[in-house]
Design a protein around this motif. Structure first.
Motif, PDB file in Angstrom:
ATOM      1  N   ASP A  49     -16.045   1.525   3.907  1.00 30.98           N
ATOM      2  CA  ASP A  49     -17.172   0.419   4.135  1.00 30.98           C
ATOM      3  C   ASP A  49     -17.887   0.107   2.778  1.00 30.98           C
ATOM      4  OD1 ASP A  49     -16.583  -0.164   6.650  1.00 30.98           O
ATOM      5  OD2 ASP A  49     -18.142   1.160   7.435  1.00 30.98           O
ATOM      6  N   VAL A  50     -17.914   1.317   1.969  1.00 30.92           N
ATOM      7  CA  VAL A  50     -18.589   1.193   0.507  1.00 30.92           C
ATOM      8  C   VAL A  50     -17.853   0.454  -0.221  1.00 30.92           C
ATOM      9  CG1 VAL A  50     -19.618   2.390  -1.197  1.00 30.92           C
ATOM     10  CG2 VAL A  50     -20.209   3.149   0.951  1.00 30.92           C
ATOM     11  N   MET A  51     -16.316   0.747  -0.039  1.00 29.31           N
ATOM     12  CA  MET A  51     -15.376   0.014  -1.093  1.00 29.31           C
ATOM     13  C   MET A  51     -15.549  -1.422  -0.613  1.00 29.31           C
ATOM     14  SD  MET A  51     -12.027   2.459  -1.111  1.00 29.31           S
ATOM     15  CE  MET A  51     -12.415   4.288  -0.576  1.00 29.31           C
ATOM     16  N   PRO A 125      -9.619   0.677  -3.479  1.00 34.06           N
ATOM     17  CA  PRO A 125      -9.978  -0.607  -2.924  1.00 34.06           C
ATOM     18  C   PRO A 125      -9.304  -1.924  -3.354  1.00 34.06           C
ATOM     19  CG  PRO A 125     -11.928   0.482  -4.097  1.00 34.06           C
ATOM     20  CD  PRO A 125     -10.634   1.223  -4.679  1.00 34.06           C
ATOM     21  N   GLY A 126      -8.809  -1.934  -4.439  1.00 30.38           N
ATOM     22  CA  GLY A 126      -7.900  -3.116  -4.811  1.00 30.38           C
ATOM     23  C   GLY A 126      -6.656  -2.935  -4.064  1.00 30.38           C
ATOM     24  N   CYS A 127      -6.200  -1.803  -3.829  1.00 26.71           N
ATOM     25  CA  CYS A 127      -4.814  -2.016  -3.259  1.00 26.71           C
ATOM     26  C   CYS A 127      -5.082  -2.106  -1.572  1.00 26.71           C
ATOM     27  CB  CYS A 127      -4.120  -0.588  -3.069  1.00 26.71           C
ATOM     28  SG  CYS A 127      -3.579  -0.615  -4.829  1.00 26.71           S
ATOM     29  N   LEU A 128      -6.427  -1.577  -1.081  1.00 28.15           N
ATOM     30  CA  LEU A 128      -6.300  -1.279   0.434  1.00 28.15           C
ATOM     31  C   LEU A 128      -7.210  -2.390   1.057  1.00 28.15           C
ATOM     32  CD1 LEU A 128      -6.690   2.469   0.759  1.00 28.15           C
ATOM     33  CD2 LEU A 128      -4.807   1.139   0.757  1.00 28.15           C
ATOM     34  N   VAL A 129      -8.117  -2.915   0.407  1.00 30.50           N
ATOM     35  CA  VAL A 129      -9.100  -3.927   0.937  1.00 30.50           C
ATOM     36  C   VAL A 129      -8.268  -5.203   1.446  1.00 30.50           C
ATOM     37  CG1 VAL A 129     -11.113  -5.575   0.737  1.00 30.50           C
ATOM     38  CG2 VAL A 129     -11.261  -2.998  -0.006  1.00 30.50           C
ATOM     39  N   PRO A 130      -7.278  -5.669   0.432  1.00 29.72           N
ATOM     40  CA  PRO A 130      -6.702  -7.023   1.114  1.00 29.72           C
ATOM     41  C   PRO A 130      -5.405  -6.429   2.131  1.00 29.72           C
ATOM     42  CG  PRO A 130      -6.288  -6.324  -1.458  1.00 29.72           C
ATOM     43  CD  PRO A 130      -7.060  -5.266  -1.033  1.00 29.72           C
ATOM     44  N   MET A 131      -5.123  -5.079   2.183  1.00 31.35           N
ATOM     45  CA  MET A 131      -4.356  -4.804   3.407  1.00 31.35           C
ATOM     46  C   MET A 131      -4.996  -5.074   4.482  1.00 31.35           C
ATOM     47  SD  MET A 131      -1.380  -4.057   1.918  1.00 31.35           S
ATOM     48  CE  MET A 131      -0.384  -3.323   2.800  1.00 31.35           C
ATOM     49  N   TYR A 132      -6.275  -4.727   4.490  1.00 34.99           N
ATOM     50  CA  TYR A 132      -7.324  -4.851   5.759  1.00 34.99           C
ATOM     51  C   TYR A 132      -7.793  -6.391   6.088  1.00 34.99           C
ATOM     52  CZ  TYR A 132     -11.526  -4.223   8.564  1.00 34.99           C
ATOM     53  OH  TYR A 132     -12.570  -4.344   9.415  1.00 34.99           O
ATOM     54  N   GLU A 133      -8.058  -7.074   5.040  1.00 33.09           N
ATOM     55  CA  GLU A 133      -8.644  -8.282   4.830  1.00 33.09           C
ATOM     56  C   GLU A 133      -7.657  -9.439   4.928  1.00 33.09           C
ATOM     57  OE1 GLU A 133     -13.310  -7.515   3.194  1.00 33.09           O
ATOM     58  OE2 GLU A 133     -11.875  -8.412   2.032  1.00 33.09           O
ATOM     59  N   ASP A 134      -6.754  -9.286   4.364  1.00 32.13           N
ATOM     60  CA  ASP A 134      -5.839 -10.454   4.173  1.00 32.13           C
ATOM     61  C   ASP A 134      -4.466 -10.281   5.045  1.00 32.13           C
ATOM     62  OD1 ASP A 134      -7.483 -11.531   2.295  1.00 32.13           O
ATOM     63  OD2 ASP A 134      -6.901 -10.502   0.574  1.00 32.13           O
ATOM     64  N   ARG A 135      -3.995  -8.777   5.017  1.00 33.98           N
ATOM     65  CA  ARG A 135      -2.682  -8.764   5.678  1.00 33.98           C
ATOM     66  C   ARG A 135      -3.063  -8.252   7.027  1.00 33.98           C
ATOM     67  NH1 ARG A 135       1.843  -8.057   2.232  1.00 33.98           N
ATOM     68  NH2 ARG A 135       3.015  -7.483   4.208  1.00 33.98           N
ATOM     69  N   MET A 179      -2.250   7.621  -6.382  1.00 31.84           N
ATOM     70  CA  MET A 179      -2.815   7.859  -4.993  1.00 31.84           C
ATOM     71  C   MET A 179      -2.551   6.512  -4.201  1.00 31.84           C
ATOM     72  SD  MET A 179      -5.889   9.948  -6.447  1.00 31.84           S
ATOM     73  CE  MET A 179      -6.918   9.373  -5.174  1.00 31.84           C
ATOM     74  N   ALA A 180      -3.033   5.390  -4.765  1.00 28.39           N
ATOM     75  CA  ALA A 180      -2.879   4.176  -4.242  1.00 28.39           C
ATOM     76  C   ALA A 180      -1.662   3.565  -3.540  1.00 28.39           C
ATOM     77  CB  ALA A 180      -3.730   2.965  -4.724  1.00 28.39           C
ATOM     78  N   ALA A 181      -0.696   3.875  -4.668  1.00 22.32           N
ATOM     79  CA  ALA A 181       0.762   3.755  -4.329  1.00 22.32           C
ATOM     80  C   ALA A 181       1.467   4.512  -2.902  1.00 22.32           C
ATOM     81  CB  ALA A 181       1.694   3.774  -5.338  1.00 22.32           C
ATOM     82  N   ALA A 182       0.872   5.658  -2.881  1.00 18.65           N
ATOM     83  CA  ALA A 182       1.225   6.434  -1.682  1.00 18.65           C
ATOM     84  C   ALA A 182       0.666   5.920  -0.404  1.00 18.65           C
ATOM     85  CB  ALA A 182       0.886   7.988  -1.800  1.00 18.65           C
ATOM     86  N   ALA A 183      -0.358   5.533  -0.468  1.00 18.22           N
ATOM     87  CA  ALA A 183      -1.117   5.035   0.652  1.00 18.22           C
ATOM     88  C   ALA A 183      -0.762   3.895   1.142  1.00 18.22           C
ATOM     89  CB  ALA A 183      -2.509   4.576   0.362  1.00 18.22           C
TER      90      ALA A 183
END
Lengths: 293, 223
Positions: A49-51, A125-135, A179-183
């Motif tokens: 949420d902070v991200m 966050p650059g990798c994961l927030v779009p997966m949540y909000e856009d994808r 780390m982000a790529a693995a996520a």
């Protein structure tokens, strides 16, 4: 208990147990921290949420760093993404906008989550927030994928390092992007082995990157390297998911990164003694902020 | 190490050592002042802190800590305005403090009740700190663990009274580290206990009731 000193071991244990790396890490860490899995998940959700807040904050106009050297990167990229789409497509430009926004938030004294450091806080966050909000991936899946990122991050911190002062930018932005790529791979349904491949591919591509911040501030070039880290994370996640495979195992990539970091001159490890920091413009910007030596 | 060493801490930017760590050093000052209102501080900054404190916001971060805010409080950004509103006057003095870590700060403070004190500490990376001196007494704690600081008079029996209380009433709390410092024989002294667990609030009150204990405070891990 997992020791977090071998990527290969984590992958093997997860595959043997039929678990995602995130599930394995959640179980293990809940046990090590003496809390329930649900409590641990909730803690991580708070971090996510902070991200999200940081990405929103940094995409507003008028966000300028304390030094005045940088500002509005996230806002401009968001405008560009929304109006022009961008060469790499809107998912990528929006992802970059989030990475820039969170980094900008950091430089402007906003609230961020160090992942693993403040200098590299925009990449995950650059990798994961779009997966949540856009994808439209579920929040639970996205938050869970952070455990995979964290599990691999712990191995890097144990066997190499995650601080620019110790190992150069490869250790900060390189670790964050790996780390982000693995996520991302896990979110996309990849196997634990593919998660490890994605991590290794990022390290291969960031190897040797120096930490040379202008005026010693976490701004130039750090903010843009966060956007680049996002692109690299997506690229390596795709390569891993395409089963291209990693030729040098991830653990050996981490060892190589440590060796390169150890041999890197201290001028190139956060001391602003070389690289971009000592270019004529770099020196001039330093004087602009701090005055003459 | 656990996962929140990698995913975390949540903090106000831009640099864990220059802002988060700096704020935590300031918080130790806030804790030591206790209920008294701090009215004046002189903050000496050494090494990298001295060279880059304005660009990194180290000044705002330390001040925020002194005002009682956390490294993740949004107020950190506006701490100078808040200090002015609360009548806290402050000055920052770049000062070479020889033989110390590159990110060292020394804070001299004065409270409305006349109490004065000093805290010296370093920000050693990742938001972690090392407090090296309090009121002229050498100490050494990092804040990684819950830390009890007990200011007391150097008299026979005080240590026994403290450890007795800890064992008899708070037997679940394990002391992982213990250190005693004093200025001179029979004068002011300081006990430092690092605990593996989080102590309940009542431990402070109980410690404060011990004879010759001037004041006990708790520095929470990563607080």
């Amino acid at each position: 208990m997992i020791q977090y000193n071998s990527i290969r071991e984590i992958v093997e244990v997860a595959e043997k147990a039929g678990l995602k790396i995130s599930e394995l890490c959640l179980k293990d860490q809940a046990q090590q921290l003496g809390i329930t899995e649900e409590e641990l998940y909730r803690e991580m959700e708070k971090d996510f949420d902070v991200m999200i807040e940081a990405a929103d904050w940094g995409q507003q106009p008028g966000r300028i760093s304390r030094s005045g050297l940088t500002g509005e990167e996230g806002y401009r990229m968001k405008q560009y993404a929304e109006h022009k789409g961008g060469l790499t497509g809107s998912l990528m430009t929006k992802a970059m906008a989030r990475a820039l926004a969170v980094s900008n938030c950091n430089a402007a004294m906003g609230r961020i989550v160090a992942t693993p450091t403040a200098g590299s806080c925009g990449i995950l966050p650059g990798c994961l927030v779009p997966m949540y909000e856009d994808r439209n991936f579920s929040k639970r899946d996205v938050v869970m994928s952070i455990f995979t990122a964290g599990a691999f991050g712990m191995v890097i911190a144990t066997n190499a390092c995650i601080a620019g002062a110790q190992g150069g930018c490869q250790a900060e932005c390189g670790s964050a992007a790996g780390m982000a790529a693995a996520a991302l791979v896990e979110l996309m349904g990849g196997t634990p082995a593919q998660c490890a491949d994605a991590l290794g591919m990022v390290i291969v591509n960031e190897l040797g990157l120096v930490c040379d911040p202008v005026a010693g501030l976490v701004e130039i070039p750090c903010i843009k390297r966060n956007a680049a880290g996002v692109i690299l994370a997506y690229a390596c996640a795709d390569m891993a998911l395409a089963d291209i495979g990693l030729k040098i195992p991830a653990d050996e990539c981490i060892t190589a990164m440590k060796e390169v970091g150890d041999r890197m001159s201290s001028d190139l490890k956060e001391t602003a003694g070389g690289g971009l920091a000592t270019t004529p413009t770099g020196k001039r910007l330093r004087e602009q902020v701090f005055g003459k030596e | 190490m656990n996962i929140f060493n990698i995913i975390g801490p949540v903090m106000i930017g831009p640099s864990s050592s220059h802002t988060a760590g700096a704020c935590r050093i300031g918080r130790v000052v806030n804790k030591l002042a206790g209920d008294a209102r701090i009215v004046r501080v002189c903050i000496q900054l050494s090494g990298s802190f001295a060279r880059t404190y304005q660009g990194h916001g180290t000044d705002r971060a330390i001040l925020a800590g002194i005002l009682g805010y956390y490294s993740w409080s949004e107020e950190l950004r506006d701490s100078m305005r808040i200090a002015a509103e609360r009548g806290l006057s402050y000055e920052f003095v770049p000062e070479d403090i020889p033989g110390t870590h590159p990110n060292t700060a020394r804070v001299y403070y004065e409270c409305d009740n006349g109490k004065q004190g000093m805290v010296e500490g370093a920000s050693i990376g990742g938001g972690n700190i090392q407090i090296t001196n309090i009121d002229g007494m050498e100490v050494n704690f990092t804040g990684d663990n819950n830390t009890l600081l007990i200011l007391h008079l150097d008299r026979p029996g005080v240590i026994a009274a403290v450890t007795h209380l800890m064992y008899e009433k708070y037997g679940d709390l394990n002391i992982g580290n213990f250190r005693l410092s004093r200025k001179e024989k029979g004068g002011e002294a300081l006990m430092m206990l690092e605990l593996d667990q989080m102590p309940p609030e009542s431990v402070i009150e109980d410690l404060n009731n011990i004879k010759n204990v001037e004041r006990a405070i708790l520095i929470r891990a990563l607080g």
